[in-house]
Design a protein around this motif. Structure first.
Motif, PDB file in Angstrom:
ATOM      1  N   GLY A 159     -18.787  -7.342 -27.174  1.00 51.88           N
ATOM      2  CA  GLY A 159     -17.561  -6.973 -27.368  1.00 51.88           C
ATOM      3  C   GLY A 159     -17.772  -7.811 -25.300  1.00 51.88           C
ATOM      4  O   GLY A 159     -16.860  -7.037 -25.152  1.00 51.88           O
ATOM      5  N   ALA A 160     -17.709  -8.491 -24.247  1.00 53.89           N
ATOM      6  CA  ALA A 160     -18.124  -9.016 -23.465  1.00 53.89           C
ATOM      7  C   ALA A 160     -16.906  -9.799 -23.679  1.00 53.89           C
ATOM      8  O   ALA A 160     -16.358 -10.519 -24.563  1.00 53.89           O
ATOM      9  N   SER A 161     -15.967  -9.973 -22.716  1.00 56.56           N
ATOM     10  CA  SER A 161     -14.539 -10.668 -21.799  1.00 56.56           C
ATOM     11  C   SER A 161     -15.776 -11.843 -22.042  1.00 56.56           C
ATOM     12  O   SER A 161     -15.945 -12.240 -21.309  1.00 56.56           O
ATOM     13  N   ALA A 162     -14.555 -12.852 -22.124  1.00 57.79           N
ATOM     14  CA  ALA A 162     -15.196 -14.267 -22.297  1.00 57.79           C
ATOM     15  C   ALA A 162     -13.454 -15.865 -21.385  1.00 57.79           C
ATOM     16  O   ALA A 162     -12.108 -15.194 -22.994  1.00 57.79           O
ATOM     17  N   VAL A 163     -13.463 -16.117 -20.875  1.00 51.54           N
ATOM     18  CA  VAL A 163     -12.354 -17.332 -21.093  1.00 51.54           C
ATOM     19  C   VAL A 163     -13.294 -18.566 -20.497  1.00 51.54           C
ATOM     20  O   VAL A 163     -14.253 -18.669 -20.194  1.00 51.54           O
ATOM     21  N   VAL A 164     -12.160 -19.062 -21.246  1.00 52.82           N
ATOM     22  CA  VAL A 164     -12.322 -21.320 -20.947  1.00 52.82           C
ATOM     23  C   VAL A 164     -11.725 -20.899 -20.108  1.00 52.82           C
ATOM     24  O   VAL A 164     -10.413 -21.177 -20.308  1.00 52.82           O
ATOM     25  N   LEU A 165     -12.101 -21.557 -18.628  1.00 51.57           N
ATOM     26  CA  LEU A 165     -10.240 -22.153 -17.985  1.00 51.57           C
ATOM     27  C   LEU A 165     -10.720 -23.377 -17.557  1.00 51.57           C
ATOM     28  O   LEU A 165     -12.118 -24.164 -17.653  1.00 51.57           O
ATOM     29  N   THR A 166      -9.789 -24.172 -17.401  1.00 48.89           N
ATOM     30  CA  THR A 166      -9.525 -26.375 -16.789  1.00 48.89           C
ATOM     31  C   THR A 166      -8.811 -26.274 -15.598  1.00 48.89           C
ATOM     32  O   THR A 166      -7.612 -25.604 -15.985  1.00 48.89           O
ATOM     33  N   PRO A 167      -8.540 -27.137 -14.900  1.00 48.01           N
ATOM     34  CA  PRO A 167      -7.581 -27.190 -13.792  1.00 48.01           C
ATOM     35  C   PRO A 167      -6.642 -27.567 -14.390  1.00 48.01           C
ATOM     36  O   PRO A 167      -5.266 -27.985 -14.115  1.00 48.01           O
ATOM     37  N   TYR A 168      -6.825 -28.459 -15.875  1.00 50.61           N
ATOM     38  CA  TYR A 168      -5.384 -29.617 -16.266  1.00 50.61           C
ATOM     39  C   TYR A 168      -4.785 -28.760 -18.234  1.00 50.61           C
ATOM     40  O   TYR A 168      -5.967 -28.571 -18.897  1.00 50.61           O
ATOM     41  N   ALA A 169      -3.629 -28.412 -18.564  1.00 53.07           N
ATOM     42  CA  ALA A 169      -3.395 -28.773 -18.880  1.00 53.07           C
ATOM     43  C   ALA A 169      -3.462 -29.024 -20.247  1.00 53.07           C
ATOM     44  O   ALA A 169      -3.559 -28.931 -21.184  1.00 53.07           O
ATOM     45  N   GLY A 170      -3.668 -30.863 -19.959  1.00 47.91           N
ATOM     46  CA  GLY A 170      -3.947 -31.951 -21.021  1.00 47.91           C
ATOM     47  C   GLY A 170      -5.354 -31.689 -21.787  1.00 47.91           C
ATOM     48  O   GLY A 170      -6.048 -31.116 -22.817  1.00 47.91           O
ATOM     49  N   GLN A 171      -6.735 -30.657 -20.566  1.00 48.36           N
ATOM     50  CA  GLN A 171      -7.828 -30.752 -21.737  1.00 48.36           C
ATOM     51  C   GLN A 171      -7.603 -28.887 -21.930  1.00 48.36           C
ATOM     52  O   GLN A 171      -8.208 -29.111 -23.280  1.00 48.36           O
ATOM     53  N   ARG A 172      -7.072 -28.444 -21.420  1.00 50.26           N
ATOM     54  CA  ARG A 172      -6.896 -26.736 -22.353  1.00 50.26           C
ATOM     55  C   ARG A 172      -6.694 -27.133 -24.128  1.00 50.26           C
ATOM     56  O   ARG A 172      -7.255 -26.377 -24.818  1.00 50.26           O
ATOM     57  N   ARG A 173      -5.291 -27.949 -24.058  1.00 51.02           N
ATOM     58  CA  ARG A 173      -4.875 -28.577 -25.260  1.00 51.02           C
ATOM     59  C   ARG A 173      -6.374 -28.617 -26.093  1.00 51.02           C
ATOM     60  O   ARG A 173      -6.531 -28.929 -27.533  1.00 51.02           O
ATOM     61  N   LEU A 174      -6.506 -29.517 -25.412  1.00 52.55           N
ATOM     62  CA  LEU A 174      -7.569 -30.181 -26.672  1.00 52.55           C
ATOM     63  C   LEU A 174      -8.799 -29.564 -26.812  1.00 52.55           C
ATOM     64  O   LEU A 174      -9.064 -30.000 -27.621  1.00 52.55           O
ATOM     65  N   ILE A 175      -9.314 -28.670 -25.515  1.00 46.04           N
ATOM     66  CA  ILE A 175     -10.005 -27.268 -26.354  1.00 46.04           C
ATOM     67  C   ILE A 175      -9.202 -26.645 -27.171  1.00 46.04           C
ATOM     68  O   ILE A 175     -10.621 -26.513 -28.205  1.00 46.04           O
ATOM     69  N   GLU A 176      -8.412 -26.334 -27.094  1.00 51.46           N
ATOM     70  CA  GLU A 176      -8.019 -25.481 -28.075  1.00 51.46           C
ATOM     71  C   GLU A 176      -8.170 -25.707 -29.582  1.00 51.46           C
ATOM     72  O   GLU A 176      -8.357 -25.728 -30.329  1.00 51.46           O
ATOM     73  N   ALA A 177      -7.648 -27.246 -29.377  1.00 55.11           N
ATOM     74  CA  ALA A 177      -7.266 -27.657 -30.955  1.00 55.11           C
ATOM     75  C   ALA A 177      -8.496 -28.620 -31.584  1.00 55.11           C
ATOM     76  O   ALA A 177      -9.231 -28.418 -33.063  1.00 55.11           O
ATOM     77  N   ALA A 178      -9.526 -28.614 -30.829  1.00 56.30           N
ATOM     78  CA  ALA A 178     -10.906 -28.308 -31.280  1.00 56.30           C
ATOM     79  C   ALA A 178     -11.521 -27.760 -31.977  1.00 56.30           C
ATOM     80  O   ALA A 178     -12.391 -27.651 -32.469  1.00 56.30           O
ATOM     81  N   CYS A 179     -10.980 -26.407 -31.498  1.00 60.30           N
ATOM     82  CA  CYS A 179     -12.311 -25.331 -31.550  1.00 60.30           C
ATOM     83  C   CYS A 179     -10.493 -24.276 -32.554  1.00 60.30           C
ATOM     84  O   CYS A 179     -10.826 -22.908 -31.792  1.00 60.30           O
ATOM     85  N   PRO A 180     -10.281 -24.434 -33.556  1.00 62.72           N
ATOM     86  CA  PRO A 180      -9.486 -23.076 -34.213  1.00 62.72           C
ATOM     87  C   PRO A 180     -10.327 -22.276 -34.342  1.00 62.72           C
ATOM     88  O   PRO A 180      -9.262 -20.820 -34.023  1.00 62.72           O
ATOM     89  N   GLY A 181     -10.968 -22.053 -34.548  1.00 66.58           N
ATOM     90  CA  GLY A 181     -11.975 -19.943 -34.260  1.00 66.58           C
ATOM     91  C   GLY A 181     -11.655 -19.347 -33.375  1.00 66.58           C
ATOM     92  O   GLY A 181     -10.802 -18.703 -33.220  1.00 66.58           O
ATOM     93  N   SER A 182     -13.043 -19.481 -32.193  1.00 69.24           N
ATOM     94  CA  SER A 182     -13.167 -18.896 -31.635  1.00 69.24           C
ATOM     95  C   SER A 182     -12.230 -19.299 -30.142  1.00 69.24           C
ATOM     96  O   SER A 182     -11.675 -17.726 -29.741  1.00 69.24           O
ATOM     97  N   LEU A 183     -11.576 -20.306 -30.436  1.00 68.85           N
ATOM     98  CA  LEU A 183     -10.570 -20.224 -29.051  1.00 68.85           C
ATOM     99  C   LEU A 183      -9.972 -20.517 -29.062  1.00 68.85           C
ATOM    100  O   LEU A 183      -8.778 -20.811 -28.689  1.00 68.85           O
ATOM    101  N   ALA A 184      -9.035 -20.199 -30.258  1.00 68.80           N
ATOM    102  CA  ALA A 184      -7.314 -20.169 -30.865  1.00 68.80           C
ATOM    103  C   ALA A 184      -6.956 -19.237 -30.225  1.00 68.80           C
ATOM    104  O   ALA A 184      -7.557 -18.055 -30.023  1.00 68.80           O
ATOM    105  N   ARG A 185      -5.855 -18.865 -29.953  1.00 64.06           N
ATOM    106  CA  ARG A 185      -5.026 -18.084 -29.864  1.00 64.06           C
ATOM    107  C   ARG A 185      -5.396 -16.776 -30.618  1.00 64.06           C
ATOM    108  O   ARG A 185      -5.434 -16.676 -31.750  1.00 64.06           O
ATOM    109  N   GLY A 186      -5.522 -15.468 -29.679  1.00 60.82           N
ATOM    110  CA  GLY A 186      -5.690 -14.649 -30.044  1.00 60.82           C
ATOM    111  C   GLY A 186      -7.739 -14.066 -31.460  1.00 60.82           C
ATOM    112  O   GLY A 186      -7.471 -12.913 -31.901  1.00 60.82           O
TER     113      GLY A 186
END
Length: 163
Positions: A44-71
């Motif tokens: 139940g702990a809230s969690a987030v990955v932060l990055t300074p760059y939108a390119g890295q955000r997109r890369l991380i989201e694409a690499a992990c469609p499970g836990s890191l996907a929207r929702g």
């Protein structure tokens, strides 16, 4: 954690925004490892990955469609989009491995990166780049001199049972 040497840190991930595929893979492995830990304190702990760059955000989201996907359990946000919010656990993907200070020179953004975690803050990046930032980003150079490199995911997450 360190993700330096050969990880990239240049432009990639689309739109000319810097990204680092090696570091993105490390962040995804770290998130999956943390999610696999059977501890009641973590549920139940809230969690987030932060990055300074939108390119890295997109890369991380694409690499992990499970836990890191929207929702999913974890959010992946740029530093600018996370201002004013907090999470129990924050993993920061710093991206740069070229010795350039880039985003690290901005004190306001650095404040957001380092102050959003309520319980755990994990910085993932190239330790040598932080140290090389020197006068261009003195806070990051000081962090590099004060904090050791975590050698492994188990060592890095050993204290999560006491979240």
């Amino acid at each position: 954690a360190t993700a330096g040497g050969g990880g990239g840190g240049g432009s990639g991930g689309g739109g000319g925004s810097p990204s680092n595929p090696g570091e993105a893979a490390l962040v995804v492995a770290l998130v999956n490892y943390i999610d696999s830990m059977p501890t009641a304190a973590w549920v139940g702990a809230s969690a987030v990955v932060l990055t300074p760059y939108a390119g890295q955000r997109r890369l991380i989201e694409a690499a992990c469609p499970g836990s890191l996907a929207r929702g999913g359990r974890w959010g992946v946000k740029t530093v600018d989009s996370f201002q004013g919010r907090e999470a129990d656990v924050v993993v920061v993907s710093l991206v740069r491995t070229d010795g350039g200070a880039g985003f690290l020179r901005d004190a306001r953004r650095t404040n957001v990166m380092l102050s959003r975690a309520r319980r755990r803050l994990i910085l993932v990046g190239d330790h040598a780049s932080w140290a090389a930032a020197g006068a261009r980003a003195p806070l990051w150079a000081a962090l590099a001199s004060q904090f050791p490199i975590a050698a492994s995911l188990p060592a890095l997450t050993a204290t999560f049972g006491r979240l």
